[in-house]
Design an enzyme around this catalytic site. Structure first.
Site, PDB file in Angstrom:
ATOM      1  N   GLU A   1      42.507  42.581  28.313  1.00  0.00           N
ATOM      2  CA  GLU A   1      41.445  43.160  29.112  1.00  0.00           C
ATOM      3  C   GLU A   1      41.797  43.137  30.595  1.00  0.00           C
ATOM      4  OE1 GLU A   1      38.249  40.602  28.161  1.00  0.00           O
ATOM      5  OE2 GLU A   1      39.119  38.946  29.273  1.00  0.00           O
TER       6      GLU A   1
ATOM      7  N   CYS B   1      41.675  43.367  38.405  1.00  0.00           N
ATOM      8  CA  CYS B   1      41.976  42.036  37.867  1.00  0.00           C
ATOM      9  C   CYS B   1      42.644  42.245  36.517  1.00  0.00           C
ATOM     10  CB  CYS B   1      40.680  41.247  37.727  1.00  0.00           C
ATOM     11  SG  CYS B   1      40.886  39.687  36.844  1.00  0.00           S
TER      12      CYS B   1
ATOM     13  N   CYS C   1      46.442  32.451  25.791  1.00  0.00           N
ATOM     14  CA  CYS C   1      47.024  31.521  26.766  1.00  0.00           C
ATOM     15  C   CYS C   1      47.289  30.213  26.051  1.00  0.00           C
ATOM     16  CB  CYS C   1      46.068  31.293  27.940  1.00  0.00           C
ATOM     17  SG  CYS C   1      46.736  30.145  29.173  1.00  0.00           S
TER      18      CYS C   1
ATOM     19  N   CYS D   1      42.610  25.235  28.500  1.00  0.00           N
ATOM     20  CA  CYS D   1      41.589  24.606  29.340  1.00  0.00           C
ATOM     21  C   CYS D   1      40.259  24.577  28.565  1.00  0.00           C
ATOM     22  CB  CYS D   1      41.426  25.359  30.651  1.00  0.00           C
ATOM     23  SG  CYS D   1      42.962  25.434  31.586  1.00  0.00           S
TER      24      CYS D   1
ATOM     25  N   CYS E   1      37.605  27.618  28.863  1.00  0.00           N
ATOM     26  CA  CYS E   1      38.079  28.999  28.971  1.00  0.00           C
ATOM     27  C   CYS E   1      38.171  29.683  27.616  1.00  0.00           C
ATOM     28  CB  CYS E   1      39.448  29.008  29.651  1.00  0.00           C
ATOM     29  SG  CYS E   1      40.197  30.640  29.676  1.00  0.00           S
TER      30      CYS E   1
ATOM     31  N   GLY F   1      45.525  34.860  30.353  1.00  0.00           N
ATOM     32  CA  GLY F   1      46.862  34.285  30.386  1.00  0.00           C
ATOM     33  C   GLY F   1      47.205  33.544  31.662  1.00  0.00           C
ATOM     34  N   GLU F   2      48.322  32.823  31.612  1.00  0.00           N
ATOM     35  CA  GLU F   2      48.811  32.077  32.773  1.00  0.00           C
ATOM     36  C   GLU F   2      49.986  32.864  33.370  1.00  0.00           C
ATOM     37  OE1 GLU F   2      48.207  29.533  34.849  1.00  0.00           O
ATOM     38  OE2 GLU F   2      50.160  29.993  35.728  1.00  0.00           O
TER      39      GLU F   2
ATOM     40  N   SER G   1      46.825  33.793  40.223  1.00  0.00           N
ATOM     41  CA  SER G   1      46.018  32.596  39.956  1.00  0.00           C
ATOM     42  C   SER G   1      46.741  31.749  38.916  1.00  0.00           C
ATOM     43  CB  SER G   1      44.649  33.027  39.421  1.00  0.00           C
ATOM     44  OG  SER G   1      43.890  31.895  39.035  1.00  0.00           O
TER      45      SER G   1
ATOM     46  N   SER H   1      43.848  27.040  40.279  1.00  0.00           N
ATOM     47  CA  SER H   1      42.667  26.599  39.534  1.00  0.00           C
ATOM     48  C   SER H   1      42.654  25.080  39.530  1.00  0.00           C
ATOM     49  CB  SER H   1      42.716  27.128  38.103  1.00  0.00           C
ATOM     50  OG  SER H   1      42.599  28.528  38.121  1.00  0.00           O
ATOM     51  N   LEU H   2      41.908  24.503  40.454  1.00  0.00           N
ATOM     52  CA  LEU H   2      41.903  23.043  40.574  1.00  0.00           C
ATOM     53  C   LEU H   2      40.822  22.453  39.673  1.00  0.00           C
ATOM     54  CD1 LEU H   2      43.190  20.644  42.036  1.00  0.00           C
ATOM     55  CD2 LEU H   2      41.503  20.925  43.855  1.00  0.00           C
ATOM     56  N   HIS H   3      39.597  22.839  39.883  1.00  0.00           N
ATOM     57  CA  HIS H   3      38.474  22.550  38.976  1.00  0.00           C
ATOM     58  C   HIS H   3      38.057  21.097  38.849  1.00  0.00           C
ATOM     59  CE1 HIS H   3      38.809  26.678  38.103  1.00  0.00           C
ATOM     60  NE2 HIS H   3      39.636  26.634  37.104  1.00  0.00           N
TER      61      HIS H   3
ATOM     62  N   ASN I   1      31.058  31.020  33.759  1.00  0.00           N
ATOM     63  CA  ASN I   1      30.561  31.997  32.798  1.00  0.00           C
ATOM     64  C   ASN I   1      30.294  31.241  31.513  1.00  0.00           C
ATOM     65  OD1 ASN I   1      30.917  34.603  34.174  1.00  0.00           O
ATOM     66  ND2 ASN I   1      33.038  33.906  34.243  1.00  0.00           N
TER      67      ASN I   1
ATOM     68  N   CYS J   1      37.278  36.470  31.984  1.00  0.00           N
ATOM     69  CA  CYS J   1      37.865  35.408  31.181  1.00  0.00           C
ATOM     70  C   CYS J   1      37.758  35.536  29.673  1.00  0.00           C
ATOM     71  CB  CYS J   1      37.270  34.063  31.588  1.00  0.00           C
ATOM     72  SG  CYS J   1      37.185  33.858  33.332  1.00  0.00           S
TER      73      CYS J   1
HETATM   74  N1  SAH Z   1      45.565  31.109  33.915  1.00  0.00           N
HETATM   75  C1  SAH Z   1      45.263  31.363  35.274  1.00  0.00           C
HETATM   76  C2  SAH Z   1      44.677  32.734  35.531  1.00  0.00           C
HETATM   77  C3  SAH Z   1      43.695  33.262  34.525  1.00  0.00           C
HETATM   78  S1  SAH Z   1      42.153  32.427  34.427  1.00  0.00           S
HETATM   79  C4  SAH Z   1      44.375  30.274  35.819  1.00  0.00           C
HETATM   80  O1  SAH Z   1      43.901  29.446  35.044  1.00  0.00           O
HETATM   81  O2  SAH Z   1      44.180  30.227  37.029  1.00  0.00           O
HETATM   82  C5  SAH Z   1      41.342  33.025  35.900  1.00  0.00           C
HETATM   83  C6  SAH Z   1      40.267  32.121  36.408  1.00  0.00           C
HETATM   84  O3  SAH Z   1      39.137  32.110  35.512  1.00  0.00           O
HETATM   85  C7  SAH Z   1      40.720  30.670  36.534  1.00  0.00           C
HETATM   86  O4  SAH Z   1      40.338  30.120  37.759  1.00  0.00           O
HETATM   87  C8  SAH Z   1      39.966  30.023  35.390  1.00  0.00           C
HETATM   88  O5  SAH Z   1      39.795  28.660  35.583  1.00  0.00           O
HETATM   89  C9  SAH Z   1      38.672  30.799  35.412  1.00  0.00           C
HETATM   90  N2  SAH Z   1      37.841  30.586  34.215  1.00  0.00           N
HETATM   91  C10 SAH Z   1      38.213  30.283  32.952  1.00  0.00           C
HETATM   92  N3  SAH Z   1      37.138  30.129  32.158  1.00  0.00           N
HETATM   93  C11 SAH Z   1      36.053  30.332  32.928  1.00  0.00           C
HETATM   94  C12 SAH Z   1      34.649  30.320  32.695  1.00  0.00           C
HETATM   95  N4  SAH Z   1      34.143  30.052  31.505  1.00  0.00           N
HETATM   96  N5  SAH Z   1      33.830  30.580  33.740  1.00  0.00           N
HETATM   97  C13 SAH Z   1      34.337  30.860  34.969  1.00  0.00           C
HETATM   98  N6  SAH Z   1      35.639  30.906  35.244  1.00  0.00           N
HETATM   99  C14 SAH Z   1      36.498  30.628  34.243  1.00  0.00           C
HETATM  100 FE1  SF4 Z   2      44.840  29.668  30.376  1.00  0.00          FE
HETATM  101 FE2  SF4 Z   2      43.800  30.012  32.820  1.00  0.00          FE
HETATM  102 FE3  SF4 Z   2      42.242  29.987  30.623  1.00  0.00          FE
HETATM  103 FE4  SF4 Z   2      43.366  27.724  31.432  1.00  0.00          FE
HETATM  104  S1  SF4 Z   2      41.857  28.941  32.564  1.00  0.00           S
HETATM  105  S2  SF4 Z   2      43.283  28.464  29.320  1.00  0.00           S
HETATM  106  S3  SF4 Z   2      45.311  28.474  32.189  1.00  0.00           S
HETATM  107  S4  SF4 Z   2      43.794  31.474  31.119  1.00  0.00           S
END
Ligand code: SAH
Ligand code: SF4
Length: 347
Positions: A90, A105, A112, A116, A119, A165-166, A197, A220-222, A296, A339
């Site tokens: 997508e 985007c 992936c 995480c 996600c 994906g990463e 990202s 993506s620190l989180h 989300n 996502c």
């Molecule tokens: N893999 C990379 C890029 C794709 S994810 C990464 O992790 O950065 C893009 C962004 O969406 C990341 O910051 C990820 O943490 C965020 N993301 C994943 N799941 C999410 C969710 N449920 N709500 C909001 N953001 C989310």
């Molecule tokens: Fe992969 Fe990014 Fe989702 Fe983590 S947040 S599972 S690295 S796509």
């Protein structure tokens, strides 16, 4: 078979030159792909039949098939495309009418492998990397969809690699695609207008710093401490926060660019004022800004968005502690424009 959309302009010209065609033919084909959005040789009007046949016999031209498209009230559009092997990916188009920006985007992998905990993309693991052509074609498809008779009007101004994906786990294809998207006689999207990202692949961040391509980096620190980040992002057990920040600081020093830290706020998980203070302490002095993203909802993973009051208070705590912070404007939320969620709903 090589894909024409995974070749840089000079590579494409050389391919045809080596096969005995004049160099301007390669330039013409490149123009058809990137200035006219054409994906089939029959439509390449000024290309002679022998070259068109040569292309059809020796190359493929990636042409993603649109399977679904959702348009949100704010103009955000979410696309679901089918790939040659029937996998789905997508991408999202996000307009910013105030600034005149048009942003795409896009995805870099099918699924992936980093898993995480919040996600949707990671739920089924990694299926495969996207080819450079599949990455490039997402930009072409969005460009085509937003433009009318004239392919490059309006022009996409920004590309963010924040879809499925990463990106840094698919480094070579990503960088090849970046180069093609950047080509000034093609899509011409500046390096500074693209953002990668990453969940924090330290060696690849260092590699990216070496290229000094001026591409934007979002991390993506989180979570502000290893205990919490280990729980949310398994990659933290491989590269912890300290190692990650060292790589980010190196990136800032080498490129001179300010880095973005993404922080997804999930109800009762990482949204407390104490964690906001910890985050501020962690990032103080680094040339960065924090982008807060209200989660989300992902029902399968029990992920919920915090109430607005909690979001506002996290924001103010960072702000009061001297951290530059923005709250991600929620675009396209009613079409799940984030996502991996559209793809999951399709099944
Ligand atoms: N893999 C990379 C890029 C794709 S994810 C990464 O992790 O950065 C893009 C962004 O969406 C990341 O910051 C990820 O943490 C965020 N993301 C994943 N799941 C999410 C969710 N449920 N709500 C909001 N953001 C989310
Ligand atoms: Fe992969 Fe990014 Fe989702 Fe983590 S947040 S599972 S690295 S796509």
């Amino acid at each position: 078979m090589k894909d024409l959309k995974e070749l840089k302009r000079n590579e494409l010209i050389n391919e045809f030159k080596n096969a005995g065609f004049p160099s301007y033919r390669g330039e013409q084909v490149f123009n058809w792909l990137y200035k006219n959005g054409v994906s089939v040789t029959e439509e390449m009007k000024n290309i002679p039949k022998d070259l068109r046949e040569y292309i059809d016999e020796n190359y493929k031209i990636t042409d993603l098939q649109e399977k679904n498209k959702n348009i949100s009230k704010d103009g955000t559009v979410k696309y679901l495309w089918e790939l040659e092997d029937n996998e789905n990916i997508e991408g999202v188009y996000i307009p910013f009418p105030e600034s005149g920006r048009h942003s795409a985007c896009i995805s870099t992998q099918v699924g992936c492998g980093l898993g995480c905990s919040f996600c949707a993309t990671g739920i089924d693991g990694l299926k495969r990397n996207l080819s450079a052509g599949e990455i490039v074609d997402q930009v072409l498809k969005i460009q085509q969809d937003i433009s009318g008779d004239n392919f490059l009007e309006p022009r996409l101004s920004n590309v963010v690699f924040m879809g499925m994906g990463e990106p840094l786990a698919n480094f070579d294809n990503l960088m090849q695609a970046v180069d093609i998207i950047n080509a000034d006689n093609g899509l011409n999207i500046g390096m500074r207008k693209m953002t990668i990202s990453t969940a924090g692949l330290v060696p690849e961040i260092n590699k990216l710093a070496e290229t000094n391509d001026q591409i934007g980096l979002a991390v993506s620190l989180h979570a502000p401490n290893d205990r919490l980040r280990n729980k949310l992002m398994p990659i933290n057990k491989k590269y912890n926060i300290n190692q990650l920040l060292t790589a980010v600081i190196n990136y800032i020093e080498k490129t001179g660019r300010r880095v973005t830290f993404e922080y997804v706020l999930r109800d009762s998980l990482d949204d407390s004022p104490e964690l906001a203070v910890q985050l501020a302490d962690l990032l103080r002095g680094i040339n960065c800004h924090v982008n807060l993203i209200p989660a989300n909802p992902v029902p399968e993973l029990n992920i919920k968005r915090p109430v607005q009051k909690v979001i506002d208070s996290f924001y103010s705590t960072l702000d009061n502690n001297g951290i530059q912070v923005t709250l991600r404007k929620e675009m396209g939320s009613e079409i799940d424009a984030a996502c991996g969620q559209l793809k999951r709903k399709q099944r």
